[in-house]
Write a protein that holds these residues in place. Structure first.
Motif, mmCIF file in Angstrom:
data_model
loop_
_atom_site.group_PDB
_atom_site.id
_atom_site.type_symbol
_atom_site.label_atom_id
_atom_site.label_comp_id
_atom_site.label_asym_id
_atom_site.label_seq_id
_atom_site.Cartn_x
_atom_site.Cartn_y
_atom_site.Cartn_z
ATOM 1 N N LEU A 1 12.410 -66.370 27.679
ATOM 2 C CA LEU A 1 13.817 -66.149 27.341
ATOM 3 C C LEU A 1 13.945 -65.217 26.137
ATOM 4 C CD1 LEU A 1 16.802 -66.798 27.720
ATOM 5 C CD2 LEU A 1 16.456 -68.863 26.342
ATOM 6 N N MET A 2 13.060 -65.377 25.148
ATOM 7 C CA MET A 2 13.090 -64.520 23.974
ATOM 8 C C MET A 2 12.812 -63.062 24.350
ATOM 9 S SD MET A 2 10.474 -64.452 20.727
ATOM 10 C CE MET A 2 9.214 -63.742 21.789
ATOM 11 N N ALA A 3 11.844 -62.830 25.243
ATOM 12 C CA ALA A 3 11.502 -61.465 25.630
ATOM 13 C C ALA A 3 12.681 -60.775 26.315
ATOM 14 C CB ALA A 3 10.277 -61.476 26.543
ATOM 15 N N VAL A 4 13.338 -61.474 27.243
ATOM 16 C CA VAL A 4 14.476 -60.872 27.927
ATOM 17 C C VAL A 4 15.639 -60.683 26.966
ATOM 18 C CG1 VAL A 4 16.028 -61.096 29.895
ATOM 19 C CG2 VAL A 4 13.701 -61.957 30.066
ATOM 20 N N ALA A 5 15.862 -61.634 26.057
ATOM 21 C CA ALA A 5 16.938 -61.503 25.075
ATOM 22 C C ALA A 5 16.682 -60.334 24.134
ATOM 23 C CB ALA A 5 17.096 -62.800 24.294
ATOM 24 N N LEU A 6 15.427 -60.116 23.738
ATOM 25 C CA LEU A 6 15.107 -58.964 22.891
ATOM 26 C C LEU A 6 15.348 -57.656 23.633
ATOM 27 C CD1 LEU A 6 11.869 -60.078 20.987
ATOM 28 C CD2 LEU A 6 14.169 -59.779 20.066
ATOM 29 N N LEU A 7 15.087 -57.646 24.939
ATOM 30 C CA LEU A 7 15.383 -56.447 25.732
ATOM 31 C C LEU A 7 16.891 -56.178 25.740
ATOM 32 C CD1 LEU A 7 14.441 -54.190 27.612
ATOM 33 C CD2 LEU A 7 14.609 -55.804 29.517
ATOM 34 N N VAL A 8 17.687 -57.225 25.919
ATOM 35 C CA VAL A 8 19.144 -57.074 25.864
ATOM 36 C C VAL A 8 19.566 -56.600 24.471
ATOM 37 C CG1 VAL A 8 21.334 -58.324 25.993
ATOM 38 C CG2 VAL A 8 19.537 -58.780 27.662
ATOM 39 N N ALA A 9 18.955 -57.157 23.430
ATOM 40 C CA ALA A 9 19.284 -56.744 22.062
ATOM 41 C C ALA A 9 18.938 -55.282 21.829
ATOM 42 C CB ALA A 9 18.555 -57.635 21.057
ATOM 43 N N ALA A 10 17.791 -54.827 22.374
ATOM 44 C CA ALA A 10 17.394 -53.431 22.195
ATOM 45 C C ALA A 10 18.391 -52.487 22.871
ATOM 46 C CB ALA A 10 15.990 -53.212 22.761
ATOM 47 N N VAL A 11 18.841 -52.838 24.063
ATOM 48 C CA VAL A 11 19.850 -52.008 24.744
ATOM 49 C C VAL A 11 21.144 -51.991 23.937
ATOM 50 C CG1 VAL A 11 21.223 -51.782 26.843
ATOM 51 C CG2 VAL A 11 18.806 -52.399 27.000
ATOM 52 N N THR A 12 21.534 -53.132 23.382
ATOM 53 C CA THR A 12 22.752 -53.200 22.566
ATOM 54 C C THR A 12 22.620 -52.337 21.320
ATOM 55 O OG1 THR A 12 23.062 -55.476 23.340
ATOM 56 C CG2 THR A 12 24.352 -54.781 21.436
ATOM 57 N N VAL A 13 21.456 -52.380 20.672
ATOM 58 C CA VAL A 13 21.213 -51.534 19.500
ATOM 59 C C VAL A 13 21.338 -50.065 19.862
ATOM 60 C CG1 VAL A 13 19.456 -50.818 17.840
ATOM 61 C CG2 VAL A 13 19.812 -53.235 18.277
ATOM 62 N N ALA A 14 20.757 -49.684 21.003
ATOM 63 C CA ALA A 14 20.813 -48.283 21.432
ATOM 64 C C ALA A 14 22.254 -47.832 21.674
ATOM 65 C CB ALA A 14 19.970 -48.095 22.689
ATOM 66 N N LEU A 15 23.056 -48.689 22.272
ATOM 67 C CA LEU A 15 24.451 -48.323 22.527
ATOM 68 C C LEU A 15 25.242 -48.199 21.226
ATOM 69 C CD1 LEU A 15 25.197 -50.567 25.655
ATOM 70 C CD2 LEU A 15 24.775 -48.098 25.590
ATOM 71 N N ILE A 16 24.984 -49.078 20.271
ATOM 72 C CA ILE A 16 25.726 -49.030 19.011
ATOM 73 C C ILE A 16 25.361 -47.788 18.214
ATOM 74 C CG2 ILE A 16 25.966 -50.185 16.767
ATOM 75 C CD1 ILE A 16 25.748 -52.840 18.238
ATOM 76 N N CYS A 17 24.094 -47.415 18.228
ATOM 77 C CA CYS A 17 23.634 -46.277 17.423
ATOM 78 C C CYS A 17 23.686 -44.953 18.174
ATOM 79 C CB CYS A 17 22.197 -46.535 16.943
ATOM 80 S SG CYS A 17 22.008 -47.987 15.897
ATOM 81 N N ALA A 18 24.122 -44.954 19.427
ATOM 82 C CA ALA A 18 24.062 -43.730 20.234
ATOM 83 C C ALA A 18 24.887 -42.607 19.602
ATOM 84 C CB ALA A 18 24.543 -44.029 21.660
ATOM 85 N N ARG A 19 26.084 -42.908 19.130
ATOM 86 C CA ARG A 19 26.942 -41.857 18.577
ATOM 87 C C ARG A 19 26.347 -41.284 17.290
ATOM 88 N NH1 ARG A 19 31.647 -41.713 15.191
ATOM 89 N NH2 ARG A 19 32.952 -39.916 15.708
ATOM 90 N N THR A 20 25.833 -42.142 16.430
ATOM 91 C CA THR A 20 25.203 -41.662 15.202
ATOM 92 C C THR A 20 23.999 -40.793 15.510
ATOM 93 O OG1 THR A 20 25.929 -43.641 14.042
ATOM 94 C CG2 THR A 20 24.186 -42.377 13.015
#
Length: 598
Positions: free
Chosen positions: A105-124
């Protein structure tokens, strides 16, 4: 070498003290462990003295806690963690199975977190790669809403809507990879929102460094510059990434309860409630070892990313002057939150009207009513005083403690690794065992773990800032440690850590809400926001406004915290008098120290 040995001994001592405290938990609660075990085995059976005596003899409780602890520690060398007091099964296979479920569960959640980080920082990243960042700060308040969403509320909505109503994904159980998606979304989205904001805060400084400007002048592709900028900023975030990984494993108790996942957090909580000591000790030890492994991997990855620049003092500083922050957004969010509170305070939060149960929003009840016919606007307004004041007090104490301990990484490092391994629920049980129950118990439990991420962030930023070129140059001019700390290090470290503390303000409110959701926080009829979510969560499908009202208030708090965090700056120092006219200004103590006059 001596320092590393001392750090290992300190870490081992903290872990041993924690395991001993867990071993003494049944006796700290001043209750009879045999009675608790009997109730867990058979709630209908009368606590006959002969039956209790037989249980004490079976479990060896008459020998005392220290002998039991010694026997348990002795069995660990053989890979035997004992047998469960409740079921009689071997502890080691059960804990390893729960650990495997949590790690998946942690591995899949970290993958979701990484995608979320990428979306938040995409504009910057796009603006920096195309050299259009300038003085603007990218990122909005959408990540604040994600960070402020309670995990258990997100899990409930996903399970009800996606799992039950739409039938797209399984909502209950743990039978394969498809069963990990919904709980991973509930866990990964808030974690990714916080990490994304922290990374987005550092990226403008990386794009302004000389290497980035030189690469842009030479025509290096913007994609390569952006990739190196991310690599430059990651070491300062790796400690907190490790903390998030451990928190997703042991702190996902509410999500595991909703989705019926046999994870380590849920297993440990159930063992603590039933005082199943062998399972509780083994689960806690597994969490502590996982935290130590995550901290070691984070430190190794940081050294690999930075390379010899950290040792040679050849890093530029990421914390230069920041552009002016926008003031309209925090004013708008703060004004809206204040308006909700002002409209709710004149209303009675305890007035019951069973004829108005679960009424939708109307002019008479703008937020609708709950399952007892109470006005939700009144309860949200009155609950804001408890929720906001308590969360602010805990955040301020956590910031002060985190900065002070972060300045002493050799002392705080092992302590952080151990503290972060404990789910707040387990800490709440320990606090209840020591000081008893009460309204202060959730605050003490959350405050006991809230400082750890800030201390890790302070230590990581301090380690990088000490290796900055301007620190090396200032030290070469003769500046002492006190001068460097006061005039160079703290002005660079305090603003990002303070912004981090503001970002975690909604998380602290959510931790209090999680304790209330699990029955360990505020008790009815207190209109605390977490308790409102817990009380109205069963009506989420037929009366969604009952949970949307407190959830929207938490989202407003998160948006306010994120936008206000962007305005945290250190006051600018007045420029020193020019060296060409030294006779007009007598030398101060700092200038003498900087000039080498001791």
């Amino acid at each position: 070498m001596r320092n590393r040995a001392a750090a290992l001994l300190w870490r081992a001592g903290i872990a041993a003290a924690l395991v001993c405290a867990i071993g003494l938990l049944p006796w700290l609660t001043r209750t009879d462990p045999a009675l608790t075990v009997l109730k867990a085995r058979s709630a209908e059976r009368d606590p006959d003295p002969a039956v209790l005596a037989a249980i004490r003899d079976e479990l060896g409780l008459d020998a005392g806690p220290f002998r039991l602890l010694g026997e348990w520690l002795g069995g660990l060398w053989r890979g035997d963690a004992g047998r469960s007091w409740i079921s009689g099964d071997a502890v080691t296979p059960a804990v390893l199975q729960a650990l495997g479920a949590s790690l998946l569960l942690m591995a899949v959640a970290l993958l979701v977190a990484a995608v979320t980080v990428a979306l938040i920082c995409a504009r910057t990243l796009w603006l920096g790669a195309h050299r259009r960042l300038g003085g603007r700060r990218a990122g909005g308040s959408g990540s604040a809403v994600l960070a402020a969403l309670p995990e258990f509320l997100t899990a409930s909505v996903l399970a009800t809507v996606v799992g039950v109503q739409l039938g797209w994904l399984p909502a209950l159980g743990w039978y394969g990879p498809r069963w990990t998606i919904l709980p991973a979304l509930a866990l990964g989205l808030p974690a990714g929102a916080v990490l994304g904001r922290l990374l987005d805060d550092l990226l403008p400084g990386a794009f302004a460094e000389p290497w980035a400007l030189a690469a842009a002048a030479r025509g290096v592709p913007g994609r390569s510059v952006a990739r190196q900028a991310v690599r430059r900023c990651l070491p300062g975030l790796l400690p907190n990434t490790g903390l998030f990984a451990v928190g997703l494993t042991g702190g996902a108790v509410a999500v595991e309860q909703i989705f019926d996942i046999p994870g380590l957090g849920r297993t440990t909580l159930q063992a603590a409630l039933a005082q199943d000591l062998p399972v509780l000790q083994a689960g806690t030890l597994a969490l502590v070892l996982l935290a130590a492994a995550a901290a070691g991997l984070a430190a190794l990855a940081g050294r690999l990313l930075i390379g010899p620049a950290l040792r040679d003092g050849a890093l530029p500083s990421l914390h230069g002057p920041k552009p002016p922050a926008r003031t309209l957004q925090p004013l708008a969010y703060g004004g809206l939150l204040a308006l909700v509170i002002a409209l709710g305070l004149p209303r009675d939060p305890l007035a019951l009207d069973t004829g108005e149960r679960l009424r939708p929003p109307s002019l008479q009840h703008p937020f609708g009513t709950d399952g007892l016919g109470r006005d939700l606007l009144a309860r949200v307004g009155h609950g804001a005083l408890d929720t906001l004041l308590l969360a602010l007090a805990i955040s301020a104490a956590a910031l002060l403690t985190g900065v002070l301990l972060g300045l002493l990484p050799r002392v705080s490092g092992p302590l952080v690794d151990t503290i972060v391994a404990l789910p707040p629920v387990l800490v709440a049980l320990l606090v209840t065992a020591v000081v008893g129950g009460g309204s202060a118990t959730p605050a003490l439990a959350v405050g006991a773990v809230a400082w750890a991420p800030l201390a890790a962030h302070t230590s990581a930023l301090l380690r990088q800032e000490r290796a900055a070129l301007h620190i090396t140059a200032t030290r070469g001019l003769g500046a002492g440690r006190r001068y460097l700390l006061r005039h160079e290090l703290l002005p660079a470290v305090l603003p990002p850590v303070t912004r981090h503390a503001l970002l975690r303000l909604p998380g602290i409110a959510l931790a209090l809400a999680s304790l209330a959701f699990l029955g360990l926080g505020a008790q009815p009829p207190t209109p605390e926001w977490g308790l409102l979510l817990a009380e109205n969560q069963p009506y989420a499908e037929r009366a969604p406004w009952a949970v949307l009202a407190p959830a929207a208030a938490l989202a407003l708090l998160g948006a306010l915290a994120v936008t206000a965090a962007g305005g945290v700056r250190m006051p600018r120092r007045k420029p020193r008098q020019s060296a060409a006219v030294p006779e007009q200004q007598p030398r101060t103590r700092e200038s003498k120290e900087l000039a080498g006059v001791r």
